[in-house]
Design a protein around this motif. Structure first.
Motif, PDB file in Angstrom:
ATOM      1  N   VAL A  71       0.854  -1.183   0.000  1.00 18.89           N
ATOM      2  CA  VAL A  71       0.000   0.000   0.000  1.00 18.89           C
ATOM      3  C   VAL A  71       0.891   1.235   0.000  1.00 18.89           C
ATOM      4  O   VAL A  71       1.775   1.368   0.845  1.00 18.89           O
ATOM      5  N   VAL A  72       0.665   2.117  -0.955  1.00 24.19           N
ATOM      6  CA  VAL A  72       1.342   3.411  -1.000  1.00 24.19           C
ATOM      7  C   VAL A  72       0.289   4.475  -0.731  1.00 24.19           C
ATOM      8  O   VAL A  72      -0.649   4.643  -1.520  1.00 24.19           O
ATOM      9  N   ALA A  73       0.419   5.156   0.405  1.00 17.36           N
ATOM     10  CA  ALA A  73      -0.548   6.178   0.799  1.00 17.36           C
ATOM     11  C   ALA A  73       0.075   7.553   0.662  1.00 17.36           C
ATOM     12  O   ALA A  73       1.251   7.748   0.960  1.00 17.36           O
ATOM     13  N   VAL A  74      -0.729   8.502   0.206  1.00 15.58           N
ATOM     14  CA  VAL A  74      -0.302   9.896   0.071  1.00 15.58           C
ATOM     15  C   VAL A  74      -1.141  10.731   1.021  1.00 15.58           C
ATOM     16  O   VAL A  74      -2.372  10.639   1.020  1.00 15.58           O
ATOM     17  N   SER A  75      -0.473  11.546   1.847  1.00 15.04           N
ATOM     18  CA  SER A  75      -1.199  12.325   2.847  1.00 15.04           C
ATOM     19  C   SER A  75      -0.410  13.578   3.190  1.00 15.04           C
ATOM     20  O   SER A  75       0.806  13.665   2.947  1.00 15.04           O
ATOM     21  N   ALA A  76      -1.109  14.545   3.800  1.00 10.25           N
ATOM     22  CA  ALA A  76      -0.446  15.772   4.235  1.00 10.25           C
ATOM     23  C   ALA A  76       0.311  15.576   5.537  1.00 10.25           C
ATOM     24  O   ALA A  76       1.206  16.348   5.861  1.00 10.25           O
ATOM     25  N   GLY A  77      -0.062  14.562   6.307  1.00 13.02           N
ATOM     26  CA  GLY A  77       0.566  14.354   7.608  1.00 13.02           C
ATOM     27  C   GLY A  77       0.659  12.884   7.943  1.00 13.02           C
ATOM     28  O   GLY A  77       0.405  12.011   7.103  1.00 13.02           O
ATOM     29  N   PRO A  78       1.015  12.556   9.176  1.00 14.87           N
ATOM     30  CA  PRO A  78       1.182  11.152   9.574  1.00 14.87           C
ATOM     31  C   PRO A  78      -0.143  10.423   9.639  1.00 14.87           C
ATOM     32  O   PRO A  78      -1.202  11.021   9.836  1.00 14.87           O
ATOM     33  N   LEU A  79      -0.071   9.115   9.457  1.00 18.40           N
ATOM     34  CA  LEU A  79      -1.260   8.255   9.581  1.00 18.40           C
ATOM     35  C   LEU A  79      -1.189   7.546  10.927  1.00 18.40           C
ATOM     36  O   LEU A  79      -0.933   6.342  11.019  1.00 18.40           O
ATOM     37  N   THR A  80      -1.426   8.303  11.975  1.00 16.94           N
ATOM     38  CA  THR A  80      -1.326   7.765  13.329  1.00 16.94           C
ATOM     39  C   THR A  80      -2.383   6.696  13.542  1.00 16.94           C
ATOM     40  O   THR A  80      -3.565   6.908  13.255  1.00 16.94           O
ATOM     41  N   GLY A  81      -1.951   5.563  14.057  1.00 16.18           N
ATOM     42  CA  GLY A  81      -2.877   4.473  14.326  1.00 16.18           C
ATOM     43  C   GLY A  81      -2.655   3.263  13.451  1.00 16.18           C
ATOM     44  O   GLY A  81      -3.170   2.191  13.734  1.00 16.18           O
ATOM     45  N   ILE A  82      -1.902   3.414  12.372  1.00  9.56           N
ATOM     46  CA  ILE A  82      -1.579   2.286  11.500  1.00  9.56           C
ATOM     47  C   ILE A  82      -0.166   1.827  11.834  1.00  9.56           C
ATOM     48  O   ILE A  82       0.790   2.609  11.766  1.00  9.56           O
ATOM     49  N   ALA A  83      -0.043   0.581  12.191  1.00  9.66           N
ATOM     50  CA  ALA A  83       1.244   0.060  12.671  1.00  9.66           C
ATOM     51  C   ALA A  83       2.265  -0.050  11.546  1.00  9.66           C
ATOM     52  O   ALA A  83       1.931  -0.387  10.402  1.00  9.66           O
ATOM     53  N   ASP A  84       3.521   0.226  11.891  1.00  7.65           N
ATOM     54  CA  ASP A  84       4.671  -0.014  11.017  1.00  7.65           C
ATOM     55  C   ASP A  84       4.569   0.733   9.683  1.00  7.65           C
ATOM     56  O   ASP A  84       4.910   0.210   8.621  1.00  7.65           O
ATOM     57  N   VAL A  85       4.064   1.985   9.724  1.00 10.33           N
ATOM     58  CA  VAL A  85       4.030   2.805   8.517  1.00 10.33           C
ATOM     59  C   VAL A  85       5.424   3.368   8.262  1.00 10.33           C
ATOM     60  O   VAL A  85       6.086   3.854   9.180  1.00 10.33           O
ATOM     61  N   ARG A  86       5.874   3.309   7.000  1.00 10.05           N
ATOM     62  CA  ARG A  86       7.188   3.835   6.637  1.00 10.05           C
ATOM     63  C   ARG A  86       6.993   5.195   5.966  1.00 10.05           C
ATOM     64  O   ARG A  86       6.595   5.270   4.805  1.00 10.05           O
TER      65      ARG A  86
END
Length: 689
Positions: free
Chosen positions: A166-181
């Motif tokens: 999964v490649v996610a694009v966001s303005a900030g962190p995705l707090t709550g999803i484990a082991d996000v790089r």
């Protein structure tokens, strides 16, 4: 259509219109970020370190403010690694152009459609999210989730398989999803920034004064979107030096971000008409615009709008979209700047008029899209010919392609029109035209998920405007879709609400339809007593209005539920009433089917000889109806009855005759099966409802 794309005005698209802008499509810079992302794909996760197998897909996050090339970097990464994922790439955008999060159920439906899987109409977030995870559990897929607002949008869609990425694009962190790089973006490096300027402005001025070009990059803070606009400004002013632009931006000082300063300068250089059209493009549904949308918003000719769109695209204000129908995206980073301009330079009444023109144009295009399919109707052909040429489609295929390509924007237009609240009449016309166009080109079953959302919007408007007739129609449509997808309890609730709305509107069609549907829901739930009661109420209304065909059908439905309940006497009485009603209305085939069902009930009731006589009578009526399949099915029924009565010879004669008729029909229509599973099961009620 992919090679010979056709516009709504009937003209073939030019090669320039089909080709993306020359300045786009070639990724540059971000070598360090790409290297880190590649390493993160291979890097051992926390679960693997602890000795456990990773339970979910690896999630890479590309974070940064809009305009810094987040999506471009994500697409480049996808391009480089897509070959590792045998089941392909799925894409979804998780927010609207104004930043509003897209509901998870809509995203899940889009992903399921991308996988070629059916999506249950009206499914909620949990149901559709689980369907996505189930579909990806045994696949190796790369999932690109663009413009995520929060982790709650991403988490329900994460595949439960470490084989996916999964490649996610966001303005900030995705707090709550484990082991996000995470990979956080800043400005471009100087070399890449200069190359980006060169693409738009040419190489001469950049190489002649490299120090001025570097000062310009500094003034833009390496912001890619700002550099694109700066390059576009230089391209539009071939006699201006790079130092002149850098000086003007420096003079602007700290008045806003680098992007805002470059935008104001580039915008001010546009002609007044182009400025106005560009401002109004912020009203485009879903941030995606075509020549018709721009033409309607600005109140100009379609050709004028098409030329203006190409011009502002060349200046970096829009992005051309690869599509059979020419389309353009308004960059998300420019949306707030454009909306701010509309608030200060356009009166609210002018903006509302622009929205109304856009909706009216969309309605007329949808009407044209539907009319081109009604080739057998002289009235439809006449209406289509009466439309302005620019609104006419040359062929049904061209109309279908336009509808497919523009469908997301059309649905977004319907949602925005309903949310606006001031254009409900146009919103209702738009939704009605969209429903008819989808049914004409896609079919009711295939378009059910989209139709569910449209009917919900119709219901919202009907409730807001206190329109009970429209409310009843929307509730009936929603309930029908609920019933088809197995949500019978929910359908029953909506059918009852539709009955109340139909009574409030004094609409006999809606009330009769609702009562019959309430009975059908109770029948589906196995409550045969209540089903018979509601069918009886609907029957009383049909009889009072002398609606004989509907009354005959209802007699059959009442007889059916009595049969299910084992009340064979009541079932026979109602089938006889149905037979009499069909005879009076002159429907010979329905008469034969009803006789067949009566024979079935007589056999259930332990009266085989009487069943045999009724079945013979049904065969005679089927012969009068000249319906070969019906006659063959009845002969098979007759053969079964004769076998049970101990006359195998007569049974063989009827069975042989039936098989000969079915074989002849197959020779006339090879696509028809010789033995139809339903041929021996004649259900007059379900077949006619």
């Amino acid at each position: 259509m992919t090679d010979q794309a056709v516009a709504a005005d009937g003209g073939e698209l030019s090669e320039d219109a089909r080709r993306p802008a020359a300045t786009e499509g070639q990724f540059l810079g971000r070598a360090r970020e790409l290297k880190e992302l590649h390493l993160d794909i291979e890097r051992t996760g926390l679960d693997t370190i602890s000795g456990r197998k990773a339970p979910r897909a690896r999630v890479l996050l590309i974070a940064g403010r809009p305009g810094y090339g987040r999506t471009a970097l994500a697409e480049e990464l996808v391009r480089q690694v897509a070959h590792r994922y045998r089941d392909g790439v799925l894409r979804a955008r998780l927010s609207e152009p104004d930043g509003t999060p897209v509901p998870t159920e809509r995203t899940a439906r889009e992903l399921l459609t991308g996988l070629g899987l059916p999506t249950p109409a009206g499914g909620d977030e949990d149901e559709l999210g689980q369907a996505v995870r189930d579909a990806l559990a045994d696949r190796r897929v790369l999932l690109l989730l663009d413009d995520a607002v929060a982790a709650q949008q991403v988490d329900p869609l994460l595949p439960d398989s470490p084989e996916c990425l999964v490649v996610a694009v966001s303005a900030g962190p995705l707090t709550g999803i484990a082991d996000v790089r995470p990979c956080t973006l800043g400005g471009l490096d100087t070399k890449s920034a200069l190359e980006l300027l060169t693409r738009y402005a040419g190489s001469v001025r950049i190489t002649v004064d490299p120090s001025a070009a570097e000062r310009l990059v500094e003034e833009c803070a390496g912001h890619p979107a700002a550099l694109v606009l700066a390059g576009g400004w230089l391209a539009a002013h071939p006699k201006a030096a790079v130092a002149d632009l850098a000086k003007q931006l420096h003079t602007a000082g700290e008045d806003g971000s680098p992007l805002a300063r470059v935008f104001r300068l580039s915008y001010a250089a546009l002609p007044a008409a182009a400025q106005r059209m560009l401002r109004l493009l912020s009203l485009a549904p879903g941030g995606r615009v075509d020549a018709h949308t721009a033409s309607a918003l600005a109140g100009c000719a379609v050709e004028t709008a098409r030329t203006a769109l190409d011009d502002v695209t060349a200046l970096g204000f829009l992005h051309a979209v690869r599509s059979p129908v020419p389309q353009y995206d308004v960059p998300g980073c420019l949306q707030p700047l454009l909306r701010a301009l509309t608030e200060t330079q356009d009166r609210p009444a002018e903006l509302q008029l622009a929205r109304a023109r856009m909706l009216e144009r969309t309605v007329r295009l949808l009407q044209s899209c539907r009319l081109i399919t009604e080739t057998d109707s002289p009235q439809a052909r006449e209406k289509h010919a009466a439309l302005p040429r620019v609104l006419r489609f040359p062929t049904p295929g061209a109309a279908e392609e336009w509808l497919r390509v523009r469908e997301p924007s059309l649905l977004a237009a319907a949602r925005l029109a309903v949310a606006d609240g001031e254009l409900d009449t146009l919103a209702r016309r738009l939704m009605a035209a969209l429903v008819r166009a989808l049914v004409a080109h896609v079919g009711t079953e295939a378009a059910a998920p989209e139709l569910y959302g449209i009917h919900q919007l119709v219901l919202d408007v009907a409730e807001r405007r206190a329109l009970p007739r429209e409310q009843a129609a929307a509730l009936l449509n929603l309930a029908d879709l609920d019933a088809r997808t197995g949500r019978t309890d929910k359908a029953l609730t909506r059918y009852r609400a539709a009955l109340d709305a139909g009574r409030a509107a004094n609409d006999p069609y809606a009330t009769g339809r609702a009562m019959e549907s309430v009975g059908g829901a109770h029948q589906e739930l196995g409550d045969h007593a209540r089903a018979a009661d509601w069918y009886g109420r609907a029957l009383a209304q049909r009889l009072a209005r002398d609606e004989r065909t509907d009354a005959a059908r209802l007699y059959g439905r009442i007889a059916t539920v009595h049969t299910y309940a084992g009340r064979y006497g009541e079932a026979q009485r109602n089938w006889r009433a149905a037979i009499a009603a069909h005879r009076r209305s002159g429907d010979v085939a329905a008469h034969a089917r009803a006789l067949s069902e009566l024979a079935r009930v007589q056999e259930y009731a332990g009266r085989p000889e009487e069943s045999l006589r009724t079945c013979h009578e049904a065969v005679e009526w089927a012969r009068r109806a000249e319906d070969a399949r019906l006659l063959a099915a009845l002969r098979l029924r007759l053969a079964d009855t004769l076998e049970r009565l101990g006359d195998p010879a007569a049974a063989r004669l009827h069975r042989g005759a039936a098989e000969r008729m079915l074989g002849e029909e197959h020779r006339e229509d090879p696509s028809a099966p010789i033995h139809d599973a339903n041929a021996c099961e004649i259900r007059s009620t379900s077949g006619e409802d």
